[in-house]
Design a protein around this motif. Structure first.
Motif, PDB file in Angstrom:
ATOM      1  N   MET A  98      -5.182   1.286 -24.715  1.00 42.04           N
ATOM      2  CA  MET A  98      -6.086   0.195 -25.083  1.00 42.04           C
ATOM      3  C   MET A  98      -7.123   0.072 -23.972  1.00 42.04           C
ATOM      4  O   MET A  98      -6.769  -0.113 -22.810  1.00 42.04           O
ATOM      5  CB  MET A  98      -5.330  -1.130 -25.194  1.00 42.04           C
ATOM      6  CG  MET A  98      -4.356  -1.190 -26.336  1.00 42.04           C
ATOM      7  SD  MET A  98      -3.995  -2.895 -26.806  1.00 42.04           S
ATOM      8  CE  MET A  98      -3.234  -3.522 -25.325  1.00 42.04           C
ATOM      9  N   GLU A  99      -8.375   0.180 -24.348  1.00 36.58           N
ATOM     10  CA  GLU A  99      -9.455   0.099 -23.386  1.00 36.58           C
ATOM     11  C   GLU A  99     -10.087  -1.283 -23.478  1.00 36.58           C
ATOM     12  O   GLU A  99     -10.600  -1.668 -24.524  1.00 36.58           O
ATOM     13  CB  GLU A  99     -10.526   1.143 -23.728  1.00 36.58           C
ATOM     14  CG  GLU A  99     -10.110   2.567 -23.453  1.00 36.58           C
ATOM     15  CD  GLU A  99     -10.104   2.859 -21.971  1.00 36.58           C
ATOM     16  OE1 GLU A  99     -10.833   2.184 -21.231  1.00 36.58           O
ATOM     17  OE2 GLU A  99      -9.367   3.766 -21.555  1.00 36.58           O
ATOM     18  N   ALA A 100     -10.064  -2.015 -22.375  1.00 37.05           N
ATOM     19  CA  ALA A 100     -10.713  -3.326 -22.398  1.00 37.05           C
ATOM     20  C   ALA A 100     -12.071  -3.191 -21.738  1.00 37.05           C
ATOM     21  O   ALA A 100     -12.194  -2.623 -20.663  1.00 37.05           O
ATOM     22  CB  ALA A 100      -9.884  -4.333 -21.626  1.00 37.05           C
ATOM     23  N   VAL A 119     -17.393   3.280 -25.067  1.00 38.90           N
ATOM     24  CA  VAL A 119     -17.467   4.651 -24.554  1.00 38.90           C
ATOM     25  C   VAL A 119     -16.119   5.151 -24.066  1.00 38.90           C
ATOM     26  O   VAL A 119     -15.753   6.297 -24.319  1.00 38.90           O
ATOM     27  CB  VAL A 119     -18.497   4.810 -23.406  1.00 38.90           C
ATOM     28  CG1 VAL A 119     -19.889   5.028 -23.944  1.00 38.90           C
ATOM     29  CG2 VAL A 119     -18.466   3.649 -22.462  1.00 38.90           C
ATOM     30  N   ASP A 120     -15.359   4.303 -23.359  1.00 38.78           N
ATOM     31  CA  ASP A 120     -14.098   4.765 -22.781  1.00 38.78           C
ATOM     32  C   ASP A 120     -13.077   5.126 -23.857  1.00 38.78           C
ATOM     33  O   ASP A 120     -12.394   6.140 -23.755  1.00 38.78           O
ATOM     34  CB  ASP A 120     -13.519   3.708 -21.834  1.00 38.78           C
ATOM     35  CG  ASP A 120     -14.253   3.697 -20.491  1.00 38.78           C
ATOM     36  OD1 ASP A 120     -15.063   4.621 -20.258  1.00 38.78           O
ATOM     37  OD2 ASP A 120     -14.013   2.785 -19.696  1.00 38.78           O
ATOM     38  N   ALA A 121     -12.976   4.294 -24.894  1.00 37.67           N
ATOM     39  CA  ALA A 121     -12.002   4.564 -25.962  1.00 37.67           C
ATOM     40  C   ALA A 121     -12.329   5.890 -26.644  1.00 37.67           C
ATOM     41  O   ALA A 121     -11.435   6.690 -26.943  1.00 37.67           O
ATOM     42  CB  ALA A 121     -11.999   3.424 -26.971  1.00 37.67           C
ATOM     43  N   LYS A 147     -10.616   5.093 -13.514  1.00 34.13           N
ATOM     44  CA  LYS A 147      -9.519   4.776 -14.431  1.00 34.13           C
ATOM     45  C   LYS A 147      -9.511   5.728 -15.624  1.00 34.13           C
ATOM     46  O   LYS A 147      -8.487   6.328 -15.947  1.00 34.13           O
ATOM     47  CB  LYS A 147      -9.636   3.331 -14.953  1.00 34.13           C
ATOM     48  CG  LYS A 147      -9.460   2.273 -13.887  1.00 34.13           C
ATOM     49  CD  LYS A 147      -9.564   0.859 -14.465  1.00 34.13           C
ATOM     50  CE  LYS A 147     -10.952   0.496 -14.958  1.00 34.13           C
ATOM     51  NZ  LYS A 147     -11.998   0.445 -13.938  1.00 34.13           N
ATOM     52  N   THR A 148     -10.651   5.860 -16.287  1.00 34.97           N
ATOM     53  CA  THR A 148     -10.695   6.669 -17.504  1.00 34.97           C
ATOM     54  C   THR A 148     -10.421   8.145 -17.197  1.00 34.97           C
ATOM     55  O   THR A 148      -9.628   8.796 -17.887  1.00 34.97           O
ATOM     56  CB  THR A 148     -12.051   6.492 -18.227  1.00 34.97           C
ATOM     57  OG1 THR A 148     -12.276   5.089 -18.417  1.00 34.97           O
ATOM     58  CG2 THR A 148     -12.055   7.170 -19.574  1.00 34.97           C
ATOM     59  N   THR A 149     -11.037   8.650 -16.137  1.00 35.50           N
ATOM     60  CA  THR A 149     -10.823  10.049 -15.756  1.00 35.50           C
ATOM     61  C   THR A 149      -9.350  10.295 -15.436  1.00 35.50           C
ATOM     62  O   THR A 149      -8.750  11.292 -15.865  1.00 35.50           O
ATOM     63  CB  THR A 149     -11.684  10.404 -14.515  1.00 35.50           C
ATOM     64  OG1 THR A 149     -13.006   9.912 -14.720  1.00 35.50           O
ATOM     65  CG2 THR A 149     -11.737  11.894 -14.284  1.00 35.50           C
ATOM     66  N   LEU A 159      -2.897   0.015 -20.716  1.00 33.12           N
ATOM     67  CA  LEU A 159      -4.034  -0.878 -20.881  1.00 33.12           C
ATOM     68  C   LEU A 159      -5.007  -0.630 -19.739  1.00 33.12           C
ATOM     69  O   LEU A 159      -4.650  -0.802 -18.570  1.00 33.12           O
ATOM     70  CB  LEU A 159      -3.508  -2.317 -20.833  1.00 33.12           C
ATOM     71  CG  LEU A 159      -4.521  -3.447 -20.730  1.00 33.12           C
ATOM     72  CD1 LEU A 159      -5.404  -3.495 -21.958  1.00 33.12           C
ATOM     73  CD2 LEU A 159      -3.790  -4.771 -20.559  1.00 33.12           C
ATOM     74  N   GLU A 160      -6.218  -0.174 -20.054  1.00 30.71           N
ATOM     75  CA  GLU A 160      -7.244  -0.080 -19.010  1.00 30.71           C
ATOM     76  C   GLU A 160      -7.949  -1.419 -18.968  1.00 30.71           C
ATOM     77  O   GLU A 160      -8.708  -1.777 -19.855  1.00 30.71           O
ATOM     78  CB  GLU A 160      -8.253   1.062 -19.267  1.00 30.71           C
ATOM     79  CG  GLU A 160      -9.329   1.082 -18.179  1.00 30.71           C
ATOM     80  CD  GLU A 160     -10.385   2.213 -18.290  1.00 30.71           C
ATOM     81  OE1 GLU A 160     -10.078   3.287 -18.837  1.00 30.71           O
ATOM     82  OE2 GLU A 160     -11.508   1.997 -17.808  1.00 30.71           O
ATOM     83  N   ASN A 161      -7.656  -2.211 -17.933  1.00 31.35           N
ATOM     84  CA  ASN A 161      -8.198  -3.562 -17.814  1.00 31.35           C
ATOM     85  C   ASN A 161      -9.679  -3.516 -17.438  1.00 31.35           C
ATOM     86  O   ASN A 161     -10.220  -2.467 -17.123  1.00 31.35           O
ATOM     87  CB  ASN A 161      -7.390  -4.337 -16.770  1.00 31.35           C
ATOM     88  CG  ASN A 161      -7.266  -5.808 -17.100  1.00 31.35           C
ATOM     89  OD1 ASN A 161      -8.256  -6.451 -17.412  1.00 31.35           O
ATOM     90  ND2 ASN A 161      -6.055  -6.338 -17.023  1.00 31.35           N
TER      91      ASN A 161
HETATM   92 MG   LIG Z   1     -13.324   3.396 -17.716  1.00 25.91          MG
END
Ligand SMILES: [Mg+2]
Ligand SMILES: Nc1nc2c(ncn2[C@@H]2O[C@H](COP(=O)(O)OP(=O)(O)OP(=O)(O)O)[C@@H](O)[C@H]2O)c(=O)[nH]1
Ligand SMILES: [Zn+2]
Lengths: 114, 224
Positions: free
Chosen positions: B66-68, B74-76, B46-48, B120-122
């Motif tokens: 928005m990183e959940a 780390v992701d944000a 997801k993040t990549t 939104l990254e769930n």
């Molecule tokens: Mg991620």
């Protein structure tokens, strides 16, 4: 852990109903849980025990689970069949034009108060 | 006076959230902000994928993320460093999903006046996020090659709520028995209208198609 999240929603809803009805303590919460709802009853009752006992309103309150069998309907031959046994395919005519009638419930049925 | 009183409730545990999500969708429509809910298993990319995609679209529309996460940021930080766009971290406090109320609280920290699109990254999970409507316009999910093409059979709800399935990590196709045609067939069993976009987030292959899908979505939604 999925079930713990669900328990928090149940607690929130029960609290609201208890408040509306001026109830001081709830002794039992009855749930209707569908067979294909993804909820594992044992996990749900374990999480319930842990979370409910932290709330004065729900201390010692039992969670009763009534399982709802999953039933699907075939739109081609108009028959009903057990979803868990046959999945998507109608056992009578082989059609995949089928949908779930019930068995997906995560429902608070009733509460008992003392 | 030890009488037991029974109160009938007969209400789905998800009912309040569904209503709240519809309300949030309306509020977002009024502010002109498109919310996209991105779901997947942990580590599917997801993040990549977000980093690669955002770098292709950030000059065309204003994006925020928005990183959940259950408990880290780390992701944000990664998103902010790699794309320069605003990115905030939401902690779910141990919950395995986000609901509409948590999403609304997160959006309160985003400058909505300066955003056309919020992604939104769930939480990484194929079960719980599918059951809770976040108020997003669309749900999208990433399925990565190592997870196997049979996932739509095993997690039917997730695939039935998603309008877009991104198949990531196609660079490792030679090492796995992932069958793209079967994957398409199974996804369409769950949602006949779902779009499928194969990509490699690592190299960027196929990401332009995903960028195009997002830009079109936002444009059509704004014009409606
Ligand atoms: Mg991620
Ligand atoms: N080979 C390959 N690896 C990839 C690809 N995309 C991502 N990865 C790797 O997969 C791992 C997980 O990627 P992330 O982007 O952190 O995945 P995520 O879904 O955001 O993970 P969580 O937020 O922890 O659920 C990292 O080591 C990435 O480098 C790809 O297309 N091919
Ligand atoms: Zn039939």
């Amino acid at each position: 852990m999925h079930e713990l999240g669900i328990v928090f929603y149940i607690i929130r809803d029960v609290k609201k109903v208890a408040e509306e009805n001026s109830v001081g303590h709830v002794s039992k919460v009855v749930m209707s849980i569908g067979e294909v709802s993804t909820i594992i009853p044992d996990y749900l009752t374990d999480c319930w025990r842990w979370a409910a006992d932290k709330e004065p309103l729900l201390k010692g309150c039992t969670l009763e689970i009534q399982q709802v069998p999953a039933v699907s309907y075939c739109g081609d031959c108009n028959s009903e069949f057990g979803t868990v046994d046959f999945g998507k395919k109608c056992p009578l005519c082989g059609s995949e034009n089928t949908w779930l009638l019930r068995g997906n419930e995560v429902e608070i049925k009733e509460i008992a108060c003392d | 006076m030890d009488e037991v009183k029974v109160i009938e409730i007969k209400k789905s545990v998800f009912a309040d959230n569904d209503k709240d999500a519809d309300l949030l969708r309306k509020e977002l429509k009024d502010s002109g902000v498109y919310l996209l809910n991105l779901m997947s298993s942990p580590g599917s990319g997801k993040t990549t994928t977000l980093i690669k995609t955002i770098n292709l679209i950030k000059d065309k529309i204003r994006v925020a993320v928005m990183e959940a996460d259950i408990d880290s940021d780390v992701d944000a930080v990664k998103i902010k460093e790699a794309t320069g766009i605003p990115s905030i971290q939401l902690h779910t406090g141990g919950m395995c999903h986000l609901d509409a109320e948590m999403t609304r609280q997160g959006l309160a920290n985003v400058d909505l006046k300066d955003a056309d699109l919020v992604i939104l990254e769930n939480v990484g999970n194929l079960v719980c996020p599918a059951e809770f409507d976040t108020g997003a316009v669309r749900n999208a999910m990433i399925l990565s090659v190592p997870e196997g093409h049979d996932k739509p059979l095993k997690y039917p709800l997730m695939f039935s709520v998603c309008d877009l399935v991104v198949v990531n990590k196609i660079d490792v196709l030679p090492y796995f028995d992932f069958d793209m045609e079967k994957c398409r067939e199974y996804v369409h069993m769950r949602n006949p209208k779902a779009q499928i976009i194969p990509i490699c987030a690592k190299t960027g292959e196929g990401v332009e198609k995903l960028a195009e899908w997002i830009l079109n979505e936002v444009k059509n939604w704004k014009n409606n």
